[in-house]
Write a protein that holds these residues in place. Structure first.
Motif, short mmCIF file in Angstrom:
data_model
loop_
_atom_site.label_atom_id
_atom_site.label_comp_id
_atom_site.label_asym_id
_atom_site.label_seq_id
_atom_site.Cartn_x
_atom_site.Cartn_y
_atom_site.Cartn_z
N PHE A 21 0.82 -1.20 0.00
CA PHE A 21 0.00 0.00 0.00
C PHE A 21 0.86 1.26 0.00
CE2 PHE A 21 -2.42 3.38 2.14
CZ PHE A 21 -3.55 3.41 1.34
N GLY A 22 1.92 1.25 0.82
CA GLY A 22 2.79 2.43 0.91
C GLY A 22 3.51 2.71 -0.40
N LEU A 24 2.63 1.67 -3.40
CA LEU A 24 1.66 2.04 -4.43
C LEU A 24 1.24 3.50 -4.29
CD1 LEU A 24 -0.22 1.22 -6.75
CD2 LEU A 24 -1.91 0.52 -5.03
N THR A 25 0.98 3.93 -3.07
CA THR A 25 0.60 5.33 -2.83
C THR A 25 1.69 6.28 -3.29
OG1 THR A 25 -0.74 4.66 -0.92
CG2 THR A 25 -0.12 6.98 -1.06
N PHE A 26 2.93 5.92 -2.98
CA PHE A 26 4.07 6.74 -3.40
C PHE A 26 4.23 6.73 -4.92
CE2 PHE A 26 8.56 6.80 -4.65
CZ PHE A 26 8.94 8.06 -4.21
N LEU A 28 2.12 6.04 -7.38
CA LEU A 28 1.07 6.67 -8.18
C LEU A 28 1.27 8.18 -8.31
CD1 LEU A 28 -2.12 4.76 -6.95
CD2 LEU A 28 -1.06 4.62 -9.21
N GLN A 29 1.99 8.77 -7.37
CA GLN A 29 2.24 10.20 -7.40
C GLN A 29 3.65 10.55 -7.87
OE1 GLN A 29 0.44 12.11 -3.68
NE2 GLN A 29 0.47 9.97 -3.08
N GLN A 46 7.10 -3.23 -6.83
CA GLN A 46 5.66 -3.39 -6.65
C GLN A 46 5.20 -4.77 -7.11
OE1 GLN A 46 4.11 -1.14 -4.99
NE2 GLN A 46 2.04 -1.96 -5.09
N LEU A 143 -8.89 5.32 -10.54
CA LEU A 143 -7.52 5.72 -10.25
C LEU A 143 -6.99 6.72 -11.29
CD1 LEU A 143 -5.91 2.32 -9.17
CD2 LEU A 143 -6.33 4.32 -7.72
N PHE A 147 -4.91 10.10 -10.67
CA PHE A 147 -3.46 9.98 -10.89
C PHE A 147 -3.15 9.90 -12.37
CE2 PHE A 147 -4.50 7.80 -6.87
CZ PHE A 147 -3.78 8.58 -5.98
N TRP A 156 0.13 0.01 -10.89
CA TRP A 156 -1.03 -0.71 -10.36
C TRP A 156 -1.43 -1.88 -11.25
CZ3 TRP A 156 -6.21 -1.35 -12.02
CH2 TRP A 156 -7.05 -1.96 -11.07
#
Length: 237
Positions: A21-22, A24-26, A28-29, A46, A143, A147, A156
């Motif tokens: 999760f961490g 992926l969050t990073f 995507l941005q 990932q 998404l 993003f 993803w």
């Protein structure tokens, strides 16, 4: 059962989910510049974490994600399967036990006697459903609203596809292809713990898994060492 033995699997599962999760969050941005190495490094990391989600769900199928706590164990399996491209844990569970009971036979849902690609597509047909594809499509469109499209595809979508290929190749095709003389109808990777972890969380030690399905993935290397000391060496890749 000691506290450590009871909850080590829970802690490891939490690390994998948090890492997935961490990152992926990073990612995507993350500003994606294809001429630099970072997007490809993030993609590989990932993918590895996606594979870890499924391996954790697999451990839950054997009751070892949270031994002694069936509800927590199944919850971990359900969450990890769902995060991996919306796989449905209640559907995966009986199919996986069928694989263990009827390994490399016509009743084995993971087995196919054809060539690599026929086997791979047979494998996909067993586990991909229309509701799952619909959920993926809806999530993809949500998404990409928030993003950059290239980030959604790169961090993803593609890791889930690559991880599926990775799980199939190291966890199904390589171990079970061809003829086998042992009772588990499986081969195993040569002893190399670094490669075994990187390739598929020690799941290439596949004879060891079938021989001791009650061992979590992070103990398979110990079983590999034990069998080597006992000079029990099944066919190796």
């Amino acid at each position: 059962m000691s506290f450590r033995k009871k909850y080590t699997g829970v802690f490891i599962a939490a690390l994998i989910v948090a890492g997935w999760f961490g990152l992926l969050t990073f990612s995507l941005q993350f500003p994606t510049v294809f001429t630099r190495p970072w997007p490809y490094i993030l993609l590989l990391l990932q993918t590895h974490l996606y594979t870890g989600l499924f391996i954790t769900a697999h451990d839950a199928m054997h009751g070892v994600a949270a031994p002694g706590n069936r509800k927590l164990n199944n919850f971990i399996g359900f969450v990890c399967a769902l995060l991996f491209a919306f796989n449905w844990y209640p559907r995966l569970l009986p199919k996986h036990h069928q694989h263990h009971h009827f390994v490399a036979t016509e009743k084995d849902p993971d087995y196919h006697g054809g060539n690599f690609w026929l086997w791979y597509f047979s494998f996909l047909k067993q586990y991909i459903t229309w509701p799952q594809m619909l959920a993926m499509a809806v999530t993809f469109n949500l998404l990409k609203y928030f993003f950059p499209l290239e980030n959604v595809v790169l961090y993803w979508m593609l890791p889930a596809i690559f991880a599926t290929f990775q799980l199939f190749y190291f966890g199904t095709y390589q171990p079970h292809k061809g003829e086998h003389e042992n009772k588990h109808k499986s081969t195993t990777l040569k002893r190399n713990h670094v490669w075994a972890f990187v390739s598929c969380y020690f799941f290439g030690y596949h004879y060891e898994h079938h021989d001791k399905p009650f061992l979590p993935w992070w103990k398979l290397y110990q079983e590999k060492d034990l069998l080597a000391k006992q000079k029990v060496v099944p066919k190796q890749l």
